[in-house]
Motif scaffolding. Structure first.
Motif, short mmCIF file in Angstrom:
data_model
loop_
_atom_site.label_atom_id
_atom_site.label_comp_id
_atom_site.label_asym_id
_atom_site.label_seq_id
_atom_site.Cartn_x
_atom_site.Cartn_y
_atom_site.Cartn_z
N GLU A 1 0.76 -1.26 0.07
CA GLU A 1 0.01 0.01 0.01
C GLU A 1 0.82 1.40 -0.08
O GLU A 1 0.58 2.27 -0.59
CB GLU A 1 -0.93 -0.10 1.27
N ILE A 2 1.87 1.29 0.90
CA ILE A 2 2.95 2.60 0.80
C ILE A 2 3.38 2.57 -0.64
O ILE A 2 3.55 3.68 -1.21
CB ILE A 2 3.96 2.30 1.92
N ARG A 3 4.05 1.78 -1.41
CA ARG A 3 4.38 1.55 -2.54
C ARG A 3 3.47 2.14 -3.71
O ARG A 3 3.62 3.03 -4.55
CB ARG A 3 5.21 0.32 -3.01
N THR A 4 2.14 1.75 -3.38
CA THR A 4 1.22 1.96 -4.47
C THR A 4 0.88 3.54 -4.18
O THR A 4 0.71 4.36 -5.35
CB THR A 4 0.01 1.08 -4.34
N ALA A 5 0.67 3.59 -3.06
CA ALA A 5 0.34 5.28 -2.82
C ALA A 5 1.58 6.23 -3.38
O ALA A 5 1.35 7.46 -3.91
CB ALA A 5 0.05 5.57 -1.17
N SER A 6 2.79 5.63 -3.14
CA SER A 6 3.76 6.66 -3.61
C SER A 6 3.87 6.80 -5.25
O SER A 6 4.33 7.74 -5.49
CB SER A 6 5.18 5.85 -2.87
N VAL A 7 3.57 5.66 -5.76
CA VAL A 7 3.58 5.84 -7.42
C VAL A 7 2.43 7.11 -7.71
O VAL A 7 2.67 7.70 -8.55
CB VAL A 7 3.28 4.34 -7.90
N GLN A 8 1.36 6.69 -6.97
CA GLN A 8 0.19 7.79 -7.32
C GLN A 8 0.60 9.23 -7.13
O GLN A 8 0.38 10.14 -7.78
CB GLN A 8 -0.96 7.55 -6.52
N VAL A 9 1.56 9.45 -5.89
CA VAL A 9 1.97 10.79 -5.52
C VAL A 9 3.04 11.28 -6.85
O VAL A 9 2.91 12.31 -7.01
CB VAL A 9 2.48 10.76 -4.30
N ALA A 10 3.92 10.40 -7.11
CA ALA A 10 4.92 10.66 -7.97
C ALA A 10 4.20 11.02 -9.63
O ALA A 10 4.77 12.18 -10.07
CB ALA A 10 5.96 9.43 -8.19
N LEU A 11 3.23 10.24 -9.81
CA LEU A 11 2.43 10.52 -10.73
C LEU A 11 1.83 11.72 -10.96
O LEU A 11 1.68 12.71 -11.72
CB LEU A 11 1.62 9.49 -11.35
N ASP A 12 1.35 12.31 -9.77
CA ASP A 12 0.65 13.60 -9.60
C ASP A 12 1.56 14.76 -9.55
O ASP A 12 1.35 15.53 -10.11
CB ASP A 12 -0.33 13.57 -8.09
N MET A 13 2.80 14.43 -9.06
CA MET A 13 3.87 15.55 -9.13
C MET A 13 4.20 15.67 -10.50
O MET A 13 4.56 16.92 -10.81
CB MET A 13 4.99 15.08 -8.29
N LEU A 14 4.31 14.69 -11.41
CA LEU A 14 4.81 15.00 -12.78
C LEU A 14 3.64 15.82 -13.46
O LEU A 14 3.75 16.64 -14.26
CB LEU A 14 4.83 13.52 -13.38
N LEU A 15 2.43 15.37 -13.25
CA LEU A 15 1.32 16.21 -13.72
C LEU A 15 1.24 17.74 -13.29
O LEU A 15 1.13 18.67 -14.08
CB LEU A 15 -0.17 15.67 -13.25
N ASP A 16 1.51 18.09 -11.90
CA ASP A 16 1.58 19.28 -11.36
C ASP A 16 2.62 20.01 -12.04
O ASP A 16 2.95 21.16 -12.13
CB ASP A 16 1.81 19.25 -9.82
N ALA A 17 3.91 19.43 -12.34
CA ALA A 17 4.91 20.00 -13.01
C ALA A 17 4.52 20.78 -14.23
O ALA A 17 5.26 21.76 -14.49
CB ALA A 17 6.23 19.00 -13.11
N LEU A 18 3.76 20.37 -14.90
CA LEU A 18 3.27 21.05 -16.22
C LEU A 18 2.57 22.20 -15.84
O LEU A 18 2.40 23.09 -16.78
CB LEU A 18 2.44 20.06 -17.00
N ARG A 19 1.86 22.29 -14.73
CA ARG A 19 1.15 23.18 -14.23
C ARG A 19 2.08 24.59 -13.84
O ARG A 19 1.36 25.90 -13.31
CB ARG A 19 0.10 23.10 -13.38
N VAL A 20 3.32 24.44 -13.28
CA VAL A 20 4.23 25.28 -12.72
C VAL A 20 5.00 25.89 -13.78
O VAL A 20 5.38 25.51 -14.79
CB VAL A 20 5.04 24.40 -12.05
N GLN A 21 4.99 27.23 -13.92
CA GLN A 21 5.53 28.29 -14.62
C GLN A 21 7.13 28.03 -14.61
O GLN A 21 7.55 28.22 -13.44
CB GLN A 21 5.14 29.45 -14.66
N PRO A 22 7.75 28.22 -15.48
CA PRO A 22 9.40 28.11 -15.48
C PRO A 22 9.74 29.16 -14.76
O PRO A 22 9.25 30.47 -15.07
CB PRO A 22 9.82 27.83 -16.91
N ALA A 23 10.80 29.22 -13.97
CA ALA A 23 11.77 30.38 -13.66
C ALA A 23 12.25 31.10 -14.73
O ALA A 23 12.79 30.74 -15.58
CB ALA A 23 12.88 29.80 -12.51
N VAL A 24 12.02 32.59 -14.38
CA VAL A 24 12.66 33.39 -15.48
C VAL A 24 13.69 34.06 -14.85
O VAL A 24 14.30 34.20 -13.80
CB VAL A 24 11.62 34.38 -15.82
#
Length: 169
Positions: free
Chosen positions: A146-169
């Motif tokens: 369960e910990i490993r499965t939950a960790s995969v879900q969080v990591a995938l969410d972080m990848l999706l969130d990364a596309l919503r973050v504006q690059p630093a200028v």
């Protein structure tokens, strides 16, 4: 298919679709998940356009040798720490052709925990064209799976969130 597996498949499909549309690529640096994030992504048809590579850096030596985690950081903070998660993500991005890299390091149990770092403590980081972001989760008294499965879900969410973050200028 279990609910957890279906959720992972849905998130992985969303990552592949979003990164393909953005023409960006992904790398993973995994410790406690042992390649599960990479497997979830590569289970999706079309992933070869997005997924560059995955590093399974279960041991400290692998973290140092494969993705450049500093031995002094490991000695000072331990493998399960924000500092190491950040270096893992940045190292995987820098050692690959990927635009964005996600990392995970934690204690999946059932043993290995301590009062300061209990079973279920997992650190994540995501490095890309934005400042590296960190997330800490304390999943509590779940099973190893369960910990490993939950960790995969969080990591995938972080990848999706990364596309919503504006690059630093």
């Amino acid at each position: 298919m279990s609910a957890g597996a279906a959720a992972i498949a849905d998130r992985a499909r969303a990552v592949i679709t979003a990164y393909a549309e953005a023409q960006l690529t992904v790398a993973t640096a995994e410790s406690c998940t042992g390649g599960m994030i990479a497997a979830a992504l590569t289970d999706i048809a079309g992933s070869s356009a997005v997924f560059d590579r995955g590093y399974v850096t279960y041991s400290n030596a692998a973290k140092i040798d494969m993705i450049g985690v500093d031995a002094a950081t490991l000695a000072a903070h331990g493998a399960v720490s924000e500092a190491v998660a950040r270096q893992m993500a940045e190292g995987a991005r820098d050692a690959s052709w990927a635009s964005v890299a996600v990392s995970v390091t934690g204690i999946a149990g059932p043993g290995g925990g301590s009062p300061d770092k209990p079973v279920g403590l997992v650190h994540f980081a995501c490095a890309g064209p934005h400042p590296t972001r960190h997330r800490e989760c304390r999943f509590g008294p779940l099973s190893r799976a369960e910990i490993r499965t939950a960790s995969v879900q969080v990591a995938l969410d972080m990848l999706l969130d990364a596309l919503r973050v504006q690059p630093a200028v």
